[in-house]
Enzyme design. Sequence first.
Site, PDB file in Angstrom:
ATOM      1  N   SER A 142      57.477 -22.563-126.080  1.00  0.00           N
ATOM      2  CA  SER A 142      56.141 -22.458-126.687  1.00  0.00           C
ATOM      3  C   SER A 142      56.331 -22.437-128.203  1.00  0.00           C
ATOM      4  O   SER A 142      57.456 -22.232-128.682  1.00  0.00           O
ATOM      5  CB  SER A 142      55.500 -21.142-126.239  1.00  0.00           C
ATOM      6  OG  SER A 142      54.352 -20.846-127.009  1.00  0.00           O
ATOM      7  N   TYR A 155      55.858 -12.181-124.078  1.00  0.00           N
ATOM      8  CA  TYR A 155      55.826 -13.655-124.022  1.00  0.00           C
ATOM      9  C   TYR A 155      56.749 -14.234-125.095  1.00  0.00           C
ATOM     10  O   TYR A 155      57.518 -15.160-124.833  1.00  0.00           O
ATOM     11  CB  TYR A 155      54.373 -14.112-124.227  1.00  0.00           C
ATOM     12  CG  TYR A 155      54.104 -15.580-123.985  1.00  0.00           C
ATOM     13  CD1 TYR A 155      54.020 -16.084-122.692  1.00  0.00           C
ATOM     14  CD2 TYR A 155      53.917 -16.461-125.046  1.00  0.00           C
ATOM     15  CE1 TYR A 155      53.744 -17.431-122.468  1.00  0.00           C
ATOM     16  CE2 TYR A 155      53.642 -17.805-124.835  1.00  0.00           C
ATOM     17  CZ  TYR A 155      53.555 -18.289-123.541  1.00  0.00           C
ATOM     18  OH  TYR A 155      53.285 -19.616-123.321  1.00  0.00           O
TER      19      TYR A 155
HETATM   20  P1  NAD Z   1      48.411 -22.960-116.446  1.00  0.00           P
HETATM   21  O1  NAD Z   1      48.065 -21.527-116.189  1.00  0.00           O
HETATM   22  O2  NAD Z   1      47.319 -23.954-116.482  1.00  0.00           O
HETATM   23  O3  NAD Z   1      49.520 -23.461-115.415  1.00  0.00           O
HETATM   24  C1  NAD Z   1      50.658 -22.680-115.114  1.00  0.00           C
HETATM   25  C2  NAD Z   1      51.002 -22.862-113.647  1.00  0.00           C
HETATM   26  O4  NAD Z   1      52.173 -22.072-113.359  1.00  0.00           O
HETATM   27  C3  NAD Z   1      49.883 -22.377-112.705  1.00  0.00           C
HETATM   28  O5  NAD Z   1      49.570 -23.364-111.748  1.00  0.00           O
HETATM   29  C4  NAD Z   1      50.484 -21.142-112.053  1.00  0.00           C
HETATM   30  O6  NAD Z   1      50.026 -20.920-110.726  1.00  0.00           O
HETATM   31  C5  NAD Z   1      51.966 -21.464-112.097  1.00  0.00           C
HETATM   32  N1  NAD Z   1      52.794 -20.272-111.956  1.00  0.00           N
HETATM   33  C6  NAD Z   1      52.592 -19.048-112.515  1.00  0.00           C
HETATM   34  N2  NAD Z   1      53.545 -18.196-112.097  1.00  0.00           N
HETATM   35  C7  NAD Z   1      54.355 -18.887-111.261  1.00  0.00           C
HETATM   36  C8  NAD Z   1      55.509 -18.553-110.521  1.00  0.00           C
HETATM   37  N3  NAD Z   1      56.018 -17.306-110.541  1.00  0.00           N
HETATM   38  N4  NAD Z   1      56.111 -19.514-109.779  1.00  0.00           N
HETATM   39  C9  NAD Z   1      55.582 -20.768-109.725  1.00  0.00           C
HETATM   40  N5  NAD Z   1      54.481 -21.142-110.383  1.00  0.00           N
HETATM   41  C10 NAD Z   1      53.882 -20.213-111.143  1.00  0.00           C
HETATM   42  O7  NAD Z   1      49.201 -22.940-117.835  1.00  0.00           O
HETATM   43  P2  NAD Z   1      49.831 -24.108-118.737  1.00  0.00           P
HETATM   44  O8  NAD Z   1      49.245 -23.947-120.072  1.00  0.00           O
HETATM   45  O9  NAD Z   1      49.777 -25.413-118.069  1.00  0.00           O
HETATM   46  O10 NAD Z   1      51.331 -23.587-118.818  1.00  0.00           O
HETATM   47  C11 NAD Z   1      52.479 -24.369-118.518  1.00  0.00           C
HETATM   48  C12 NAD Z   1      53.624 -23.913-119.398  1.00  0.00           C
HETATM   49  O11 NAD Z   1      53.322 -24.223-120.758  1.00  0.00           O
HETATM   50  C13 NAD Z   1      53.893 -22.410-119.349  1.00  0.00           C
HETATM   51  O12 NAD Z   1      55.281 -22.176-119.341  1.00  0.00           O
HETATM   52  C14 NAD Z   1      53.281 -21.914-120.646  1.00  0.00           C
HETATM   53  O13 NAD Z   1      53.882 -20.712-121.099  1.00  0.00           O
HETATM   54  C15 NAD Z   1      53.586 -23.087-121.553  1.00  0.00           C
HETATM   55  N6  NAD Z   1      52.756 -23.141-122.768  1.00  0.00           N
HETATM   56  C16 NAD Z   1      51.404 -23.323-122.677  1.00  0.00           C
HETATM   57  C17 NAD Z   1      50.658 -23.358-123.858  1.00  0.00           C
HETATM   58  C18 NAD Z   1      49.163 -23.551-123.846  1.00  0.00           C
HETATM   59  O14 NAD Z   1      48.551 -23.472-124.915  1.00  0.00           O
HETATM   60  N7  NAD Z   1      48.530 -23.818-122.720  1.00  0.00           N
HETATM   61  C19 NAD Z   1      51.280 -23.226-125.095  1.00  0.00           C
HETATM   62  C20 NAD Z   1      52.645 -23.033-125.137  1.00  0.00           C
HETATM   63  C21 NAD Z   1      53.398 -23.004-123.967  1.00  0.00           C
END
Ligand code: NAD
Length: 272
Positions: A142, A155
């Site tokens: 991130s 986080y």
């Molecule tokens: P999201 O919540 O839309 O999707 C995350 C998915 O991970 C969900 O479907 C959830 O059910 C699944 N998940 C959660 N815990 C789990 C587990 N223990 N085992 C298997 N699956 C699990 O979020 P996103 O934004 O698509 O996030 C994806 C990645 O991107 C994450 O690692 C997040 O930290 C990272 N990220 C997101 C952002 C943002 O702004 N959205 C920014 C930086 C990093």
Amino acid sequence: MTHFTDKVAVVTGAGSGIGRALSVELARRGARLAICDVDTHGLAETEALVRQAGAEVKADPLDVSQRELVLAYADDVAAHFGRVNLVFNNAGIAFTGDVEEMSFKDIDRVMDVDFWGVVNGTKAFLPHLVESGDGHVINISSIFGLFAVPTQSAYNAAKFAVRGFTEALRQEMVRDQRPVKVTCVHPGGIKTNIALNAQQVEGRDHDKLASSFDKLARTSPEKAAKVILKGVENDRARVLIGADAWVLDAFVRLTGSGYQRAVTAFSKRSGL
Ligand code: NAD
């Protein structure tokens, strides 16, 4: 014919957001997909989208924090497809709270999914990626793996750790001429369900946090997926997603630890 045609790609956390967009884009580009998530409903929706895009897909419920299950899953995927080429360790959760307010359990939960989930996925699939002769590990950190902010200590810790783990792995693979590429991804604000799904310490307003996130998040998950796949094609060590990520990364590099004053002032002003 694309870079991904006929490659076997694993996407964790494929039931929503970036994981879903990655799965669909990989399918469009001819990959064969193994997708998993704890959210079986979201996973089934992604499975349908991937099939619509014409790809072969194996969808399994999986909690990435459960090491033994992840190890068994990796063997199962390799046996099913005959090989594994790409692993996107994407599953993640968010949590808001000050260190003084958080329990050890709160911190453990974030580390278990966001850090250990990535380590489990990497270690479980690495032998299969090496065996394929053409492997790539893509770990999703991130911008919070590049700088810290108040209320995000757990986080931040997990995402800084993912960055360190992934960068060291890349160096080892290059040093030892192993047939596995390694990329660390640092998304800025991406319009997904992450804030909606997030938890927080008691007393913090979930809806206010989620709506503040929505205002800050500018990039669509589809765009994020395209940027990630371009970075994979070009074997980038680090992929930044969104103008916010580029600006904040430059700001941290320019100011060193000085960025912390600006972030603290923003946190005080905004109440975030
Ligand atoms: P999201 O919540 O839309 O999707 C995350 C998915 O991970 C969900 O479907 C959830 O059910 C699944 N998940 C959660 N815990 C789990 C587990 N223990 N085992 C298997 N699956 C699990 O979020 P996103 O934004 O698509 O996030 C994806 C990645 O991107 C994450 O690692 C997040 O930290 C990272 N990220 C997101 C952002 C943002 O702004 N959205 C920014 C930086 C990093």
